[in-house]
Scaffold this active site. Structure first.
Site, PDB file in Angstrom:
ATOM      1  N   SER A 213      38.113  10.326  12.653  1.00 65.35           N
ATOM      2  CA  SER A 213      39.006  11.266  11.981  1.00 65.35           C
ATOM      3  C   SER A 213      38.900  12.619  12.684  1.00 65.35           C
ATOM      4  CB  SER A 213      38.628  11.410  10.509  1.00 65.35           C
ATOM      5  OG  SER A 213      37.425  12.138  10.416  1.00 65.35           O
ATOM      6  N   LYS A 214      39.714  13.549  12.220  1.00 67.69           N
ATOM      7  CA  LYS A 214      39.799  14.854  12.895  1.00 67.69           C
ATOM      8  C   LYS A 214      38.446  15.535  13.030  1.00 67.69           C
ATOM      9  CE  LYS A 214      44.462  16.545  12.540  1.00 67.69           C
ATOM     10  NZ  LYS A 214      45.367  16.920  11.482  1.00 67.69           N
ATOM     11  N   ARG A 215      37.583  15.324  12.038  1.00 70.32           N
ATOM     12  CA  ARG A 215      36.309  16.051  12.118  1.00 70.32           C
ATOM     13  C   ARG A 215      35.448  15.561  13.288  1.00 70.32           C
ATOM     14  NH1 ARG A 215      32.297  12.947   9.677  1.00 70.32           N
ATOM     15  NH2 ARG A 215      33.274  11.159   8.667  1.00 70.32           N
ATOM     16  N   HIS A 216      35.779  14.411  13.863  1.00 75.60           N
ATOM     17  CA  HIS A 216      35.035  13.929  15.032  1.00 75.60           C
ATOM     18  C   HIS A 216      35.544  14.554  16.327  1.00 75.60           C
ATOM     19  CE1 HIS A 216      34.359  10.403  12.261  1.00 75.60           C
ATOM     20  NE2 HIS A 216      33.144  10.721  12.618  1.00 75.60           N
ATOM     21  N   GLY A 217      36.636  15.291  16.235  1.00 80.45           N
ATOM     22  CA  GLY A 217      37.210  15.878  17.452  1.00 80.45           C
ATOM     23  C   GLY A 217      38.667  15.491  17.542  1.00 80.45           C
TER      24      GLY A 217
END
Ligand code: GLU
Length: 486
Positions: free
Chosen positions: A256-260
């Site tokens: 997801s976005k929080r992984h990059g």
């Protein structure tokens, strides 16, 4: 749903017919890295077997499928070096054909009109929820005649799912997977406004495009069974399925976005990753050939087999990608690399003219790429070459001149000025000899020189810097510093 068995070797069916694969992205504004990997696997499989790789844009969601979103997919695929056979198919243009198949199924008794209103269906679901039953259409119109509906009432067309038995898919990646047919409902094929559902459109398009192998994310495995019911109702050839595990983040959670960044364009534009490295990294994310880390497109095409696709989710590790990128940079042709770096230098230095500066950049690449991990580092590190005099100095560079730095520069100036030819090797010999005569280490001279020539405390080897800048510019930059101090 139950799965059993190891990855099976590719069935004879995989190779008997001409292989046709497809990548079928829904435009979302970028090419997702998971989608990019799916695209690559489809492309590699088709190329490996000398088959066709097709592209279908699933643009039925009009709000999301903007021309920009579609272009982002084309650009991402193009960047990765994936080319497609035949012109891309746009799913939205095929709605009439989808409806035609729904009516064929209706005529053949494999589908039926359902007149249930949305209030009715909501009440049905509320009751199922209360009784803790699976939420599923209960087939209330399956055995009723359309004449029982009020005159002109809107209807949807639903597929008749099998009433019992089991369905098994021999998935090339997941192994043999079986579901109880009772888990499948009579899903909607055609909505009351006459538009096709995703399930109908995908099956019709895959058939019409002659797709033999469906390689896609395992989030579609459940859909495969429902799609199979439709394929069998139409008596169409069944494709071979390969559902590949999704990519997870480095903490094991779904990406997801929080992984990059999720879109390949961010890796290309913002992170300065080169195409070959991205291709290699995504390839190894879920497919392996022994413990080989570095595999080119050509080798991958030769070696690719679904049997080597892993069954468990792989983890995206941006650090590994960046390291691999560094390895690719070091092997790249210097002129090609300079052409990629030049626009980035222009962004950092608005006065930089790629038409003039790219040659010097190319000459600098052999030394600069030794340490760089991405194109941004290369662009940043190359700026000193193009500064206009006096180039100025950052604080760290200034600190290299503390003490007798200026006097050292004056001495070095005369030694260098007398040295010929102006090459890294000759300059190094001369300055090393001079340092020995003076009883100093080379660093005594190299560090103040670095400050004067680059304005920074870090740079490529100082003799390479001297050669790249050339005699006139080097001596002038030294003079700029000594003159101000004098
Ligand atoms: N358009 C679907 C998606 O982007 C893929 C459909 C398929 O591969 O069958 O998830």
């Amino acid at each position: 749903m139950s799965a059993s068995g190891e990855n099976q070797p590719e069935t004879a069916a995989s190779t008997d017919r001409q292989v046709v694969t497809r990548f079928a992205p829904s435009p979302t504004g970028y090419l997702h890295i998971g989608g990019a990997r799916t695209a690559m696997f489809n492309w590699l499989f088709a190329r490996h077997y000398g088959g066709k790789a097709l592209l279908r844009i699933e643009d039925t969601d009009k709000a999301r499928s903007t021309p920009e979103a579609i272009d982002a997919i084309f650009a991402g695929l193009d960047w990765l070096g994936l080319d497609w056979d035949d012109a891309p198919v746009f799913q939205s243009a095929r709605a009439e054909r989808h409806a035609e198949v729904a009516y064929q199924l209706l005529d053949a008794g494999n589908a039926y009109k359902c007149f249930a209103t949305s209030e009715e269906l909501e009440a049905m679901r509320a009751e199922q929820r209360e009784k803790k039953l699976p939420l599923r259409y209960d087939g209330r119109w399956r055995n009723r005649d359309a004449s029982e509906a009020p005159e002109g009432a809107p209807f949807v067309i639903r597929l008749k799912a099998p009433e019992g038995g089991k369905l098994t898919i021999a998935d090339e990646v997941q192994g043999s997977v079986t579901v109880d047919a009772r888990e499948l409902d009579d899903y909607v094929l055609l909505r009351s406004d006459g538009t096709p559902t995703y399930m109908l459109a995908v099956v019709v398009d895959d058939h019409d495009m002659g797709v033999t192998h469906i390689i896609r994310g395992d989030d579609h495995l459940n859909n495969a069974f429902r799609q199979l019911v439709l394929i069998r109702a139409m008596e169409w050839a069944e494709p071979v399925y390969a559902h590949i595990p999704l990519i997870h983040g480095n903490d094991g959670a779904k990406l997801s976005k929080r992984h990059g960044a999720l879109g390949v364009e961010a890796y290309r534009d913002d992170m300065g990753i080169v195409s070959d490295a991205m291709f290699n990294y995504l390839l190894r994310l879920g497919w392996g050939y022994g413990d080989r880390e570095k595999i080119s497109r050509a080798e991958a095409t030769e070696l690719f087999a679904l049997a080597n696709v892993g069954k468990s989710p792989s983890r995206f590790d941006a650090k590994k990608l960046v390291n691999l990128n560094g390895q690719y940079l070091r092997e790249m042709d210097d002129a090609a690399l300079a052409a990629l770096v030049a626009p980035r230098v222009a962004t950092l230095m608005p006065g930089f003219d790629p038409a003039v500066g790219t040659d010097l950049l190319a000459r600098a690449m052999p030394v600069m790429k030794l340490r760089a991990r991405d194109l941004n580092e290369l662009a940043d590190g190359a700026q000193f070459l193009f500064k206009s005099r006096p180039i100025g100095m950052d604080d760290k560079a200034k600190s290299l001149l503390e003490g007798d730095g200026i006097a050292v520069l004056q001495t070095v100036f005369s030694v260098l000025a007398e040295t010929a030819p102006w090459t890294a090797a000759t300059l190094e010999d001369r300055l090393t000899q001079f340092a020995e005569e003076q009883g100093h280490g080379l660093g005594t001279y190299a560090q103040p020189l670095r400050a004067a020539l680059t304005g920074q405390a870090r740079s490529p080897g100082i003799f390479d810097v001297l050669e790249l800048l050339g005699r006139e510019e080097s001596l002038a930059r030294i003079t700029d510093v000594t003159r101000v101090a004098a």
